[in-house]
Design a protein around this motif. Structure first.
Motif, PDB file in Angstrom:
ATOM      1  N   GLY A 162      30.647  45.842  34.389  1.00 35.89           N
ATOM      2  CA  GLY A 162      30.909  46.990  34.968  1.00 35.89           C
ATOM      3  C   GLY A 162      31.490  48.192  34.509  1.00 35.89           C
ATOM      4  N   LYS A 163      32.634  48.072  33.538  1.00 36.79           N
ATOM      5  CA  LYS A 163      33.192  49.104  32.869  1.00 36.79           C
ATOM      6  C   LYS A 163      32.014  49.668  31.879  1.00 36.79           C
ATOM      7  CE  LYS A 163      36.494  47.047  30.738  1.00 36.79           C
ATOM      8  NZ  LYS A 163      37.978  46.934  30.048  1.00 36.79           N
ATOM      9  N   THR A 164      31.191  48.747  31.235  1.00 37.09           N
ATOM     10  CA  THR A 164      30.239  49.059  30.299  1.00 37.09           C
ATOM     11  C   THR A 164      29.110  50.116  30.989  1.00 37.09           C
ATOM     12  OG1 THR A 164      30.382  47.256  28.896  1.00 37.09           O
ATOM     13  CG2 THR A 164      28.286  48.520  28.543  1.00 37.09           C
ATOM     14  N   LEU A 165      28.704  49.489  32.158  1.00 37.03           N
ATOM     15  CA  LEU A 165      27.528  50.237  33.098  1.00 37.03           C
ATOM     16  C   LEU A 165      28.369  51.519  33.376  1.00 37.03           C
ATOM     17  CD1 LEU A 165      24.858  49.803  34.389  1.00 37.03           C
ATOM     18  CD2 LEU A 165      26.269  49.050  36.192  1.00 37.03           C
ATOM     19  N   ALA A 166      29.570  51.531  34.008  1.00 30.39           N
ATOM     20  CA  ALA A 166      29.901  52.847  34.390  1.00 30.39           C
ATOM     21  C   ALA A 166      30.094  53.875  33.310  1.00 30.39           C
ATOM     22  CB  ALA A 166      31.408  52.775  34.917  1.00 30.39           C
ATOM     23  N   TRP A 167      30.548  53.481  32.028  1.00 33.79           N
ATOM     24  CA  TRP A 167      30.571  54.274  30.755  1.00 33.79           C
ATOM     25  C   TRP A 167      29.129  54.812  30.306  1.00 33.79           C
ATOM     26  CZ3 TRP A 167      28.583  53.334  25.885  1.00 33.79           C
ATOM     27  CH2 TRP A 167      29.196  54.440  24.799  1.00 33.79           C
ATOM     28  N   SER A 168      28.166  53.569  30.226  1.00 33.20           N
ATOM     29  CA  SER A 168      26.967  54.440  29.842  1.00 33.20           C
ATOM     30  C   SER A 168      26.299  55.156  30.704  1.00 33.20           C
ATOM     31  CB  SER A 168      25.978  53.069  29.724  1.00 33.20           C
ATOM     32  OG  SER A 168      25.699  52.530  30.948  1.00 33.20           O
ATOM     33  N   LEU A 169      26.736  55.383  32.125  1.00 35.05           N
ATOM     34  CA  LEU A 169      26.147  56.203  33.045  1.00 35.05           C
ATOM     35  C   LEU A 169      27.162  57.277  33.388  1.00 35.05           C
ATOM     36  CD1 LEU A 169      24.913  53.531  35.731  1.00 35.05           C
ATOM     37  CD2 LEU A 169      23.599  54.572  34.133  1.00 35.05           C
ATOM     38  N   ASN A 170      28.054  57.267  32.630  1.00 37.47           N
ATOM     39  CA  ASN A 170      29.153  58.505  32.962  1.00 37.47           C
ATOM     40  C   ASN A 170      29.607  58.622  34.509  1.00 37.47           C
ATOM     41  OD1 ASN A 170      30.951  60.415  32.202  1.00 37.47           O
ATOM     42  ND2 ASN A 170      29.361  62.153  32.532  1.00 37.47           N
ATOM     43  N   LYS A 171      29.773  57.417  35.015  1.00 42.15           N
ATOM     44  CA  LYS A 171      30.034  57.399  36.337  1.00 42.15           C
ATOM     45  C   LYS A 171      31.437  56.721  36.638  1.00 42.15           C
ATOM     46  CE  LYS A 171      25.192  56.858  38.290  1.00 42.15           C
ATOM     47  NZ  LYS A 171      25.252  58.123  38.782  1.00 42.15           N
ATOM     48  N   PRO A 172      32.249  57.279  37.712  1.00 40.49           N
ATOM     49  CA  PRO A 172      33.706  56.698  37.748  1.00 40.49           C
ATOM     50  C   PRO A 172      33.632  55.099  37.949  1.00 40.49           C
ATOM     51  CG  PRO A 172      33.122  58.322  39.549  1.00 40.49           C
ATOM     52  CD  PRO A 172      31.711  58.185  38.754  1.00 40.49           C
ATOM     53  N   PHE A 173      34.694  54.548  37.589  1.00 46.50           N
ATOM     54  CA  PHE A 173      34.862  53.014  37.615  1.00 46.50           C
ATOM     55  C   PHE A 173      36.310  52.645  38.344  1.00 46.50           C
ATOM     56  CE2 PHE A 173      36.822  49.181  35.881  1.00 46.50           C
ATOM     57  CZ  PHE A 173      35.795  48.130  36.145  1.00 46.50           C
ATOM     58  N   ILE A 174      36.048  51.558  39.158  1.00 44.25           N
ATOM     59  CA  ILE A 174      37.293  51.113  39.769  1.00 44.25           C
ATOM     60  C   ILE A 174      37.363  49.876  39.710  1.00 44.25           C
ATOM     61  CG2 ILE A 174      38.198  50.920  41.958  1.00 44.25           C
ATOM     62  CD1 ILE A 174      38.768  53.541  41.039  1.00 44.25           C
ATOM     63  N   ALA A 175      38.596  49.062  39.237  1.00 45.51           N
ATOM     64  CA  ALA A 175      38.965  47.750  39.131  1.00 45.51           C
ATOM     65  C   ALA A 175      39.508  47.285  40.407  1.00 45.51           C
ATOM     66  CB  ALA A 175      39.853  47.499  38.020  1.00 45.51           C
ATOM     67  N   VAL A 176      39.188  46.211  40.954  1.00 45.29           N
ATOM     68  CA  VAL A 176      39.722  46.042  42.439  1.00 45.29           C
ATOM     69  C   VAL A 176      40.320  44.547  42.402  1.00 45.29           C
ATOM     70  CG1 VAL A 176      39.158  45.487  44.742  1.00 45.29           C
ATOM     71  CG2 VAL A 176      37.797  47.289  43.211  1.00 45.29           C
ATOM     72  N   ASN A 177      41.554  44.600  42.868  1.00 46.44           N
ATOM     73  CA  ASN A 177      42.178  43.121  43.196  1.00 46.44           C
ATOM     74  C   ASN A 177      41.333  42.392  44.240  1.00 46.44           C
ATOM     75  OD1 ASN A 177      43.876  41.200  44.143  1.00 46.44           O
ATOM     76  ND2 ASN A 177      45.830  42.371  43.741  1.00 46.44           N
ATOM     77  N   HIS A 178      40.955  41.322  43.948  1.00 46.82           N
ATOM     78  CA  HIS A 178      40.046  40.465  44.714  1.00 46.82           C
ATOM     79  C   HIS A 178      40.892  40.196  45.962  1.00 46.82           C
ATOM     80  CE1 HIS A 178      37.386  37.007  45.290  1.00 46.82           C
ATOM     81  NE2 HIS A 178      38.521  36.395  45.632  1.00 46.82           N
ATOM     82  N   MET A 179      41.998  39.965  46.155  1.00 48.06           N
ATOM     83  CA  MET A 179      42.641  39.860  47.515  1.00 48.06           C
ATOM     84  C   MET A 179      42.581  40.789  48.509  1.00 48.06           C
ATOM     85  SD  MET A 179      44.228  36.862  46.976  1.00 48.06           S
ATOM     86  CE  MET A 179      42.860  36.575  46.125  1.00 48.06           C
ATOM     87  N   LEU A 180      42.701  42.206  47.811  1.00 48.89           N
ATOM     88  CA  LEU A 180      42.215  43.399  48.736  1.00 48.89           C
ATOM     89  C   LEU A 180      41.025  43.290  49.281  1.00 48.89           C
ATOM     90  CD1 LEU A 180      43.789  46.341  46.473  1.00 48.89           C
ATOM     91  CD2 LEU A 180      44.823  44.875  48.509  1.00 48.89           C
ATOM     92  N   GLY A 181      40.085  42.772  48.501  1.00 52.70           N
ATOM     93  CA  GLY A 181      38.676  42.699  48.898  1.00 52.70           C
ATOM     94  C   GLY A 181      38.424  41.720  50.171  1.00 52.70           C
ATOM     95  N   HIS A 182      38.814  40.563  50.145  1.00 54.02           N
ATOM     96  CA  HIS A 182      39.106  39.450  51.099  1.00 54.02           C
ATOM     97  C   HIS A 182      39.499  40.044  52.331  1.00 54.02           C
ATOM     98  CE1 HIS A 182      37.034  36.173  49.341  1.00 54.02           C
ATOM     99  NE2 HIS A 182      37.803  36.059  48.565  1.00 54.02           N
ATOM    100  N   LEU A 183      40.669  40.867  52.471  1.00 53.70           N
ATOM    101  CA  LEU A 183      41.286  41.438  53.616  1.00 53.70           C
ATOM    102  C   LEU A 183      40.275  42.662  54.207  1.00 53.70           C
ATOM    103  CD1 LEU A 183      45.221  41.362  52.568  1.00 53.70           C
ATOM    104  CD2 LEU A 183      43.818  40.065  54.467  1.00 53.70           C
ATOM    105  N   TYR A 184      39.685  43.342  53.281  1.00 55.40           N
ATOM    106  CA  TYR A 184      38.778  44.413  53.668  1.00 55.40           C
ATOM    107  C   TYR A 184      37.561  43.610  54.215  1.00 55.40           C
ATOM    108  CZ  TYR A 184      36.519  48.905  53.639  1.00 55.40           C
ATOM    109  OH  TYR A 184      35.738  49.858  53.940  1.00 55.40           O
ATOM    110  N   ALA A 185      37.230  42.781  54.159  1.00 50.28           N
ATOM    111  CA  ALA A 185      35.698  42.098  54.336  1.00 50.28           C
ATOM    112  C   ALA A 185      35.339  42.499  55.702  1.00 50.28           C
ATOM    113  CB  ALA A 185      35.344  40.859  53.987  1.00 50.28           C
TER     114      ALA A 185
END
Length: 341
Positions: free
Chosen positions: A95-118
Motif C-alpha cells: 500500500g505504501k509503495t503504491l501510494a508513493w509511486s502514484l503520489n497519492k495520500p496514504f493512510i495506515a488503519v488500525n484493524h480494530m477500527l475497521g471491524h467496528l466500522y463495518a
C-alpha cells in the motif's frame, strides 16, 4: 473520494474500493482456509507467503470489478496493526509503495477500527453507541463516540471467544475454521444437554470483562461432569451447549454496559459477529437497536479499511511513508482509547 483499502492482517488477502466512506464499488477477498485447514489453524509463514503471491492479483481484480484504473483512485489505505507481523508487512508495504509511486495520500488503519466500522458501510448509525468487537483475537466491549473515538470498557482476561471456538473444534477434530463448524453443528443439537459454567467476574474492576479459558477447559476436559442425564453425549449437543454459554457470557457483560451508559444502540463487528446464536440473542432484546454487519463484512475485508481511511482523510490526516506495522496493540484496559497509531 475513492479509497482503495488493503487488508492482510491474518490469512485473508483483501482489497476493496469504497467511495465516500460508504459505497462499496468492489470488495475482493482471497481466503487461505484450504492451505491452513490441514494444520487446524493459521500458520504465519504460509500466510505471509500467500499474501506475497496474491496481493497484486487481488488489487487488480478489485480495480476490474469497480471498472476503475489506478488514476481514478484518490487515496490508498492499508492495515498496519494488530495481526501477524509477516502478513501485515505485505499489505502495508504494498500500500505504501503504491501510494508513493502514484503520489497519492496514504493512510495506515488500525484493524480494530475497521471491524467496528463495518456496520456503517450498510447502515446509517449515529454516535454514540455500545460496540461489541468479537473475533479470533479479541473480545471487546466499548463505548463508541466516533469512528476513532472508542473507549474500551471491557475485554477478555484470558482467551478471546473466537480462540475458544477454534480450540474446542480442534480438540474434537471437528474441522477448521472452528467457529463456523460449531455454529452449524449447534443447530442440530440441544443446548440443555450440558450445563457448562459461566465465568464469575463480578468485581467492579471486571464488571464488563469476559473470560473463556474456564469454559474452554470444561468443554475439552470435563464435559462429562457437566452432562445432564436424559441427553445424548453427542458432538452436536456439546456444540449447542458450548455456544450457548459462550454467547450468554458475552451478552451478559454487554447488557451491563448498556444499562450503565443508557445507550440503547449496540453495533457488533468481527468474525464472531456472524454467529447465528449471538445474533438471535441480541435480536430478542426488543428494547435495543442491535446492528450487525452483513455476513460478508464480518470477516477481514478491505472495505472496512477503506471506509475508516476516508474519515481520516476528510479530517486531513495522512500517514508517512515511514509508518510501520505492529503485531500487537497495548493491553486493553478500562478507559483505553483505540487509535490508528
Amino acid at each position: 473520494m475513492k479509497v482503495l483499502g488493503i487488508e492482510s492482517s491474518c490469512d485473508e488477502t483483501a482489497c476493496a474500493i469504497v467511495e465516500d466512506g460508504k459505497t462499496i464499488l468492489s470488495n475482493v477477498v482471497a481466503t487461505q482456509i484450504p492451505f491452513h485447514r490441514v494444520y487446524k489453524g493459521v500458520v504465519p509463514e504460509i500466510a505471509s507467503r500467500k499474501h506475497v503471491e496474491w496481493i497484486l492479483p487481488v488489487v487488480k481484480q478489485a480495480l476490474k470489478e469497480a471498472n476503475l484504473t489506478l488514476d481514478d483512485i484518490d487515496a490508498i489505505a492499508s492495515t498496519n496493526r494488530p495481526g501477524l507481523m509477516g502478513s501485515l508487512l505485505v499489505g502495508l508495504t504494498f500500500g505504501k509503495t503504491l501510494a508513493w509511486s502514484l503520489n497519492k495520500p496514504f493512510i495506515a488503519v488500525n484493524h480494530m477500527l475497521g471491524h467496528l466500522y463495518a456496520s456503517h458501510l450498510a447502515n446509517d448509525i449515529p454516535y454514540p453507541y455500545i460496540g461489541l468487537l468479537v473475533s479470533g483475537g479479541h473480545s471487546i466491549i466499548c463505548k463508541v463516540s466516533g469512528f476513532d473515538d472508542i473507549e474500551v470498557m471491557g475485554t477478555t482476561v484470558d482467551d478471546s471467544v473466537g480462540e475458544a471456538f477454534d480450540k474446542v473444534a480442534k480438540f474434537y477434530g471437528l474441522g477448521y475454521p472452528g467457529g463456523v463448524i460449531i455454529d452449524n453443528m449447534a443447530k442440530k443439537g440441544e443446548r440443555r444437554a450440558f450445563s457448562f459454567p459461566m465465568p464469575k467476574l463480578d468485581s467492579a474492576e471486571h464488571r464488563y470483562d469476559v473470560s473463556f479459558s474456564g469454559l474452554k477447559t470444561a468443554v475439552i476436559h470435563q464435559r462429562d461432569m457437566f452432562w445432564n442425564e436424559g441427553y445424548e453425549k453427542s458432538d452436536e449437543n456439546m456444540c449447542a451447549a458450548f455456544q450457548e454459554t459462550a454467547c450468554k457470557t458475552i451478552v451478559s457483560r454487554l447488557l451491563r454496559a448498556v444499562d450503565d451508559t443508557g445507550l440503547k444502540t449496540v453495533v457488533a463487528g468481527g468474525g464472531v459477529a456472524a454467529n447465528s446464536r449471538l445474533r438471535e440473542m441480541l435480536a430478542e432484546r426488543t428494547d435495543l437497536n442491535c446492528i450487525f454487519p452483513p455476513l460478508k463484512l464480518c470477516g477481514d475485508n478491505g472495505a472496512m479499511i477503506a471506509g475508516v481511511a476516508y474519515h481520516f482523510l476528510q479530517r486531513g490526516d495522512r500517514s508517512g511513508i515511514d509508518t510501520t506495522a505492529c503485531a500487537r496493540i497495548p493491553q486493553f484496559k478500562k478507559g483505553l482509547q483505540l487509535h490508528r497509531r
